[in-house]
Design a protein around this motif. Structure first.
Motif, PDB file in Angstrom:
ATOM      1  N   ALA A  40      -1.076  10.923   2.950  1.00 31.69           N
ATOM      2  CA  ALA A  40      -1.042  11.259   1.519  1.00 31.69           C
ATOM      3  C   ALA A  40      -0.126  10.290   0.783  1.00 31.69           C
ATOM      4  CB  ALA A  40      -0.560  12.701   1.326  1.00 31.69           C
ATOM      5  N   LEU A  41       1.022   9.995   1.395  1.00 28.87           N
ATOM      6  CA  LEU A  41       1.958   9.032   0.796  1.00 28.87           C
ATOM      7  C   LEU A  41       1.283   7.671   0.636  1.00 28.87           C
ATOM      8  CD1 LEU A  41       5.698   8.560   1.823  1.00 28.87           C
ATOM      9  CD2 LEU A  41       4.211   6.611   1.437  1.00 28.87           C
ATOM     10  N   MET A  44      -1.295   7.591  -2.093  1.00 28.85           N
ATOM     11  CA  MET A  44      -0.697   7.474  -3.427  1.00 28.85           C
ATOM     12  C   MET A  44      -0.254   6.038  -3.702  1.00 28.85           C
ATOM     13  SD  MET A  44       1.471  11.000  -3.933  1.00 28.85           S
ATOM     14  CE  MET A  44       1.707  10.689  -5.692  1.00 28.85           C
ATOM     15  N   HIS A  48      -1.869   3.694  -6.820  1.00 30.60           N
ATOM     16  CA  HIS A  48      -1.071   3.002  -7.839  1.00 30.60           C
ATOM     17  C   HIS A  48      -1.183   1.484  -7.723  1.00 30.60           C
ATOM     18  CE1 HIS A  48       0.785   7.052  -8.162  1.00 30.60           C
ATOM     19  NE2 HIS A  48       0.789   6.719  -9.427  1.00 30.60           N
ATOM     20  N   ALA A  72       7.134   2.687 -10.825  1.00 29.81           N
ATOM     21  CA  ALA A  72       8.142   3.711 -10.516  1.00 29.81           C
ATOM     22  C   ALA A  72       7.676   4.616  -9.392  1.00 29.81           C
ATOM     23  CB  ALA A  72       8.446   4.526 -11.767  1.00 29.81           C
ATOM     24  N   ASN A  73       6.394   4.972  -9.409  1.00 28.02           N
ATOM     25  CA  ASN A  73       5.898   5.867  -8.364  1.00 28.02           C
ATOM     26  C   ASN A  73       5.858   5.182  -6.997  1.00 28.02           C
ATOM     27  OD1 ASN A  73       5.736   7.996 -10.119  1.00 28.02           O
ATOM     28  ND2 ASN A  73       3.522   7.886 -10.422  1.00 28.02           N
ATOM     29  N   ALA A  76       9.376   5.190  -5.718  1.00 32.82           N
ATOM     30  CA  ALA A  76       9.768   6.517  -5.224  1.00 32.82           C
ATOM     31  C   ALA A  76       9.129   6.821  -3.873  1.00 32.82           C
ATOM     32  CB  ALA A  76       9.383   7.585  -6.246  1.00 32.82           C
ATOM     33  N   LEU A  77       7.869   6.411  -3.711  1.00 36.42           N
ATOM     34  CA  LEU A  77       7.167   6.653  -2.445  1.00 36.42           C
ATOM     35  C   LEU A  77       7.800   5.836  -1.323  1.00 36.42           C
ATOM     36  CD1 LEU A  77       3.598   6.606  -3.995  1.00 36.42           C
ATOM     37  CD2 LEU A  77       4.564   8.574  -2.770  1.00 36.42           C
ATOM     38  N   MET A  80      11.066   7.350   0.052  1.00 33.46           N
ATOM     39  CA  MET A  80      11.057   8.701   0.619  1.00 33.46           C
ATOM     40  C   MET A  80      11.707   8.755   2.001  1.00 33.46           C
ATOM     41  SD  MET A  80       7.982  10.993  -0.553  1.00 33.46           S
ATOM     42  CE  MET A  80       8.034  11.458  -2.279  1.00 33.46           C
ATOM     43  N   GLU A  81      12.292   9.896   2.279  1.00 27.83           N
ATOM     44  CA  GLU A  81      12.886  10.123   3.599  1.00 27.83           C
ATOM     45  C   GLU A  81      11.773  10.146   4.632  1.00 27.83           C
ATOM     46  OE1 GLU A  81      16.059  10.323   4.271  1.00 27.83           O
ATOM     47  OE2 GLU A  81      16.819  10.345   2.216  1.00 27.83           O
TER      48      GLU A  81
END
Lengths: 157, 157
Positions: A40-41, A44, A48, A72-73, A76-77, A80-81
């Motif tokens: 899913a990550l 995304m 983008h 920005a997305n 952020a992705l 991610m941890e």
């Protein structure tokens, strides 16, 4: 929502711990939940990157808000941890759908550095004032995708 | 990767702009790409909420790294830019798979406030030192999910 919770509960019941920082994926279909979450990550990221690529190629009109939101997305992705996503025991062959090479867990610092590279490349796209500027910044971004996939992603299942 | 790019290109070709800040989804299957991207976001939220819920219920052993990583990832997901995800014209009925109510675009500030609530509730889980503390913080988190879904999510398709 309740149904979703129940299936996740089944998933985690089948997991065991190996270190304080990582879950171990089971060899069952349930162990596949983490694989789906990281797919899913990546989906995304692909979405983008596709928007940015279309703007760079002139297939979609330049729009500052879309460019900046996409950048920005992706940032952020990339930030991610990973402790809950690339969990031990979920390499390709161990669980369905996984394309993660075992090298991810052999060289975790280098794997993390690849995400840091992606994060930086995405940040560099933010503020691009026209399609050409987006395009110029897309090269390095695509390079980080390719570099990580070549090293840490196995063949299609 | 190339194939993925091609299909995204087709998707964005079918989109038109309505404002400087938003894409308009087409009524074709291609307009569904944004829907799939936001479903990926929600799926990642569900995955991490499931891990936290399992720890809270004692179905999975408490692990600080997993708790904190889950909380951080939900925070990051809640903070994502929505301009590329909840794009105009992608409400339920307009594109396949969407469950987004038209109210999202009528009350965008309130919709954004729901995500801010989720972000805060996730932040409050970070640092929970045992399963009971995780459980105590899960109530408010679940409340933010429920509140937003009741207002802005339509029935199953």
């Amino acid at each position: 929502m309740k149904l979703h919770f129940r299936s996740l509960t089944t998933a985690v019941l089948s997991a065991t711990f190996v270190t304080g920082a990582a879950l171990a994926g089971s060899h069952s279909a349930e162990g596949n939940k983490a694989v789906q979450a990281r797919k899913a990550l990546m989906g995304m990221n692909g979405y983008h990157t596709g928007l940015l690529g279309a703007i760079a190629k002139g297939e979609m009109p330049y729009d500052a808000a879309i460019v900046n939101a996409s950048a920005a997305n992706i940032q952020a992705l990339a930030a991610m941890e990973r402790a809950t996503l690339w969990i031990e025991g979920t390499e390709q062959g161990a669980v369905p759908d996984s394309r993660a090479k075992a090298e991810i867990w052999i060289n975790p610092d280098d794997f993390g550095a690849k995400f840091a590279d992606l994060e930086k490349a995405a940040a560099a796209i933010s503020g691009a004032t026209d399609a050409a500027a987006v395009g110029a910044a897309m090269g390095p971004l695509g390079g980080t995708c390719k570099s990580c996939h070549e090293t840490y992603r196995g063949p299609e299942n």
